[in-house]
Design an enzyme around this catalytic site. Sequence first.
Site, PDB file in Angstrom:
ATOM      1  N   ASP A  13       0.876  -1.188   0.000  1.00  0.00           N
ATOM      2  CA  ASP A  13       0.000   0.000   0.000  1.00  0.00           C
ATOM      3  C   ASP A  13       0.900   1.220   0.000  1.00  0.00           C
ATOM      4  O   ASP A  13       2.104   1.129   0.305  1.00  0.00           O
ATOM      5  CB  ASP A  13      -0.902   0.022   1.250  1.00  0.00           C
ATOM      6  CG  ASP A  13      -1.816   1.257   1.263  1.00  0.00           C
ATOM      7  OD1 ASP A  13      -2.234   1.712   0.180  1.00  0.00           O
ATOM      8  OD2 ASP A  13      -2.099   1.780   2.362  1.00  0.00           O
ATOM      9  N   SER A  14       0.325   2.393  -0.295  1.00  0.00           N
ATOM     10  CA  SER A  14       1.129   3.617  -0.230  1.00  0.00           C
ATOM     11  C   SER A  14       1.662   3.812   1.189  1.00  0.00           C
ATOM     12  O   SER A  14       2.806   4.193   1.378  1.00  0.00           O
ATOM     13  CB  SER A  14       0.284   4.821  -0.652  1.00  0.00           C
ATOM     14  OG  SER A  14      -0.842   4.965   0.187  1.00  0.00           O
ATOM     15  N   TYR A  45      -1.096   8.389  -3.007  1.00  0.00           N
ATOM     16  CA  TYR A  45      -1.127   7.764  -4.332  1.00  0.00           C
ATOM     17  C   TYR A  45      -2.379   8.217  -5.101  1.00  0.00           C
ATOM     18  O   TYR A  45      -2.394   8.211  -6.327  1.00  0.00           O
ATOM     19  CB  TYR A  45      -1.153   6.236  -4.201  1.00  0.00           C
ATOM     20  CG  TYR A  45       0.207   5.584  -4.056  1.00  0.00           C
ATOM     21  CD1 TYR A  45       1.374   6.346  -3.889  1.00  0.00           C
ATOM     22  CD2 TYR A  45       0.325   4.195  -4.102  1.00  0.00           C
ATOM     23  CE1 TYR A  45       2.603   5.723  -3.760  1.00  0.00           C
ATOM     24  CE2 TYR A  45       1.559   3.569  -3.982  1.00  0.00           C
ATOM     25  CZ  TYR A  45       2.690   4.336  -3.804  1.00  0.00           C
ATOM     26  OH  TYR A  45       3.913   3.721  -3.692  1.00  0.00           O
ATOM     27  N   GLY A  46      -3.399   8.566  -4.354  1.00  0.00           N
ATOM     28  CA  GLY A  46      -4.671   8.948  -4.983  1.00  0.00           C
ATOM     29  C   GLY A  46      -4.593  10.198  -5.837  1.00  0.00           C
ATOM     30  O   GLY A  46      -5.514  10.514  -6.573  1.00  0.00           O
ATOM     31  N   CYS A  76      -4.617  -1.637  -1.317  1.00  0.00           N
ATOM     32  CA  CYS A  76      -4.825  -0.248  -1.703  1.00  0.00           C
ATOM     33  C   CYS A  76      -5.847  -0.223  -2.838  1.00  0.00           C
ATOM     34  O   CYS A  76      -5.626  -0.848  -3.882  1.00  0.00           O
ATOM     35  CB  CYS A  76      -3.477   0.308  -2.164  1.00  0.00           C
ATOM     36  SG  CYS A  76      -3.546   1.931  -2.909  1.00  0.00           S
ATOM     37  N   ASN A  77      -6.935   0.478  -2.627  1.00  0.00           N
ATOM     38  CA  ASN A  77      -7.957   0.552  -3.684  1.00  0.00           C
ATOM     39  C   ASN A  77      -7.426   1.266  -4.921  1.00  0.00           C
ATOM     40  O   ASN A  77      -7.785   0.919  -6.047  1.00  0.00           O
ATOM     41  CB  ASN A  77      -9.183   1.315  -3.174  1.00  0.00           C
ATOM     42  CG  ASN A  77      -9.921   0.567  -2.094  1.00  0.00           C
ATOM     43  OD1 ASN A  77      -9.529   0.601  -0.937  1.00  0.00           O
ATOM     44  ND2 ASN A  77     -10.974  -0.132  -2.458  1.00  0.00           N
ATOM     45  N   CYS A 178     -11.109   3.367   0.098  1.00  0.00           N
ATOM     46  CA  CYS A 178      -9.675   3.595   0.329  1.00  0.00           C
ATOM     47  C   CYS A 178      -9.334   2.950   1.661  1.00  0.00           C
ATOM     48  O   CYS A 178     -10.065   3.134   2.648  1.00  0.00           O
ATOM     49  CB  CYS A 178      -9.383   5.094   0.380  1.00  0.00           C
ATOM     50  SG  CYS A 178      -7.732   5.513   1.007  1.00  0.00           S
ATOM     51  N   HIS A 180      -7.070   3.605   3.794  1.00  0.00           N
ATOM     52  CA  HIS A 180      -6.789   4.566   4.877  1.00  0.00           C
ATOM     53  C   HIS A 180      -8.075   4.946   5.631  1.00  0.00           C
ATOM     54  O   HIS A 180      -8.054   5.169   6.834  1.00  0.00           O
ATOM     55  CB  HIS A 180      -6.157   5.841   4.313  1.00  0.00           C
ATOM     56  CG  HIS A 180      -4.683   5.744   4.087  1.00  0.00           C
ATOM     57  ND1 HIS A 180      -4.143   5.040   3.034  1.00  0.00           N
ATOM     58  CD2 HIS A 180      -3.628   6.261   4.777  1.00  0.00           C
ATOM     59  CE1 HIS A 180      -2.820   5.142   3.082  1.00  0.00           C
ATOM     60  NE2 HIS A 180      -2.481   5.875   4.122  1.00  0.00           N
TER      61      HIS A 180
HETATM   62  N1  DGL Z   1      -4.712   3.448   0.853  1.00  0.00           N
HETATM   63  C1  DGL Z   1      -4.807   3.706  -0.529  1.00  0.00           C
HETATM   64  C2  DGL Z   1      -6.151   3.355  -1.116  1.00  0.00           C
HETATM   65  O1  DGL Z   1      -6.766   2.421  -0.649  1.00  0.00           O
HETATM   66  C3  DGL Z   1      -4.138   4.944  -1.077  1.00  0.00           C
HETATM   67  C4  DGL Z   1      -4.296   6.246  -0.350  1.00  0.00           C
HETATM   68  C5  DGL Z   1      -3.384   7.279  -0.974  1.00  0.00           C
HETATM   69  O2  DGL Z   1      -2.149   7.139  -0.839  1.00  0.00           O
HETATM   70  O3  DGL Z   1      -3.907   8.207  -1.611  1.00  0.00           O
HETATM   71  O4  DGL Z   1      -6.589   3.929  -2.079  1.00  0.00           O
END
Ligand code: DGL
Length: 251
Positions: A13-14, A45-46, A76-77, A178, A180
């Site tokens: 994941d990020s 990452y989003g 991570c989605n 997500c 997070h």
């Molecule tokens: N936890 C990640 C997700 O499920 C990425 C969150 C991010 O880094 O923007 O999308």
Amino acid sequence: MDKNINRSVCFFDSGIGGLSLLYECVRRLPCVDFTYFADNFRVPYGALTREELISIADEKFTKISKLKPIAAVLACNTLTAQCIDYLRRKYPFEIIGIQPAIKPAAVCKGKCVVLATPSTAGSKSLKLLVEKYGLGNTEVVACPDLAYYIENNISELSFDKVKRFLPEKKAGSVVLGCTHYVFVKEMIKDFYNCPVFDGIDGTAAHLCEKIGIFDHQCERIQKISFLSGDTAKNRLVFNTLLMKGGVNSQN
Ligand code: DGL
């Protein structure tokens, strides 16, 4: 099982988001070792494009493939939405992803609201999922800075601050798109006052089904390694989950 000794299931994941899923998989598969890869200093990452995400994921998977993983999990989605097809075509091991749990949420009364990162919200794969399971009453909303806030304030998350990232919607159900966001699931539930769904249980069950290891009699000590990103922080957050009994425990 013997042939898997020294091999692990690799997570990516990020940042800390995927630890919620890691916790659930560690709990369900006590005989399996896990290795967690992250990239905390590059969250969110989003906010990245599909091309940028594929290039980052490819680099990470080159390292993961050297470990000859039992399987890899995109915890991570955003990575799942943008990269899983590419990674599955390129790498020879099982790759499992996490997707928003729209199917169980959309059958609730009222509008189903999916909260996701901008990249996931704009992805083709989420559009297809909404068409398939959204029952014509599902709205996807991007929450641009929520994952970044959670990543950088994990030890002092506040309802007042989280509220500022949440769109005002009248929702019958909410889907966390997500990993997070799982850390603030209770706050999101309080804000929208409706059932909130995440993909943690479904993805953990999918991993168990795919790797097929159900030997709960194992006597080895399970090994959990943290290999990239802010490893000290990821280990600390994970240990806190272990102590609390998961993200959603009230203890
Ligand atoms: N936890 C990640 C997700 O499920 C990425 C969150 C991010 O880094 O923007 O999308």
